[in-house]
Motif scaffolding. Structure first.
Motif, short mmCIF file in Angstrom:
data_model
loop_
_atom_site.label_atom_id
_atom_site.label_comp_id
_atom_site.label_asym_id
_atom_site.label_seq_id
_atom_site.Cartn_x
_atom_site.Cartn_y
_atom_site.Cartn_z
N GLU A 52 0.33 -9.14 -3.04
CA GLU A 52 -0.77 -8.21 -3.33
C GLU A 52 -0.45 -6.84 -2.76
N VAL A 53 -0.81 -5.78 -3.49
CA VAL A 53 -0.71 -4.42 -3.00
C VAL A 53 -2.12 -3.85 -2.99
N CYS A 54 -2.57 -3.41 -1.82
CA CYS A 54 -3.93 -2.89 -1.67
C CYS A 54 -3.88 -1.49 -1.10
N ALA A 72 -10.08 -4.33 4.08
CA ALA A 72 -10.93 -5.50 4.36
C ALA A 72 -10.57 -6.65 3.41
N LYS A 73 -10.28 -6.32 2.16
CA LYS A 73 -9.87 -7.35 1.20
C LYS A 73 -8.54 -7.97 1.63
N ALA A 74 -7.59 -7.13 2.05
CA ALA A 74 -6.29 -7.63 2.50
C ALA A 74 -6.47 -8.53 3.71
N HIS A 75 -7.32 -8.13 4.63
CA HIS A 75 -7.58 -8.95 5.82
C HIS A 75 -8.19 -10.29 5.43
N TYR A 76 -9.12 -10.27 4.50
CA TYR A 76 -9.74 -11.50 4.03
C TYR A 76 -8.69 -12.43 3.42
N LEU A 77 -7.79 -11.88 2.62
CA LEU A 77 -6.75 -12.70 2.00
C LEU A 77 -5.88 -13.38 3.06
N ILE A 109 1.39 -8.96 1.88
CA ILE A 109 0.33 -8.07 1.43
C ILE A 109 0.70 -6.68 1.92
N ILE A 110 0.79 -5.75 0.99
CA ILE A 110 1.21 -4.39 1.29
C ILE A 110 0.01 -3.47 1.24
N LEU A 111 -0.16 -2.68 2.29
CA LEU A 111 -1.20 -1.64 2.29
C LEU A 111 -0.56 -0.29 2.03
#
Length: 66
Positions: A39-41, A47-52, A62-64
């Motif tokens: 996932e790229v956020c 917050a979505k990345a943290h939830y994932l 997961i890339i921010l």
């Protein structure tokens, strides 16, 4: 620390550990690890990345981005 060595940014203590770490790093250098991106956020969706991550269902990275 006594008998402490830094081997390619990986800490090892003692001669045996240093030799073993060199063997491990040689294998990793020969066969690089492939970390798939799941996932790229954007930062606003952190917050979505943290939830994932917390959900435990993430296999890849997961890339921010900004």
């Amino acid at each position: 620390m006594r008998n402490a060595y830094y081997t390619n940014d990986v800490y090892a203590s003692g001669i045996y550990q240093q030799k073993r770490m060199n063997q491990i790093l040689a294998v990793v250098a020969k066969y690089p690890l492939n970390a798939p991106i799941q996932e790229v956020c954007s930062l606003k969706d952190a917050a979505k990345a943290h939830y994932l991550i917390q959900s435990g269902t993430v296999f890849g990275k997961i890339i921010l981005i900004n």
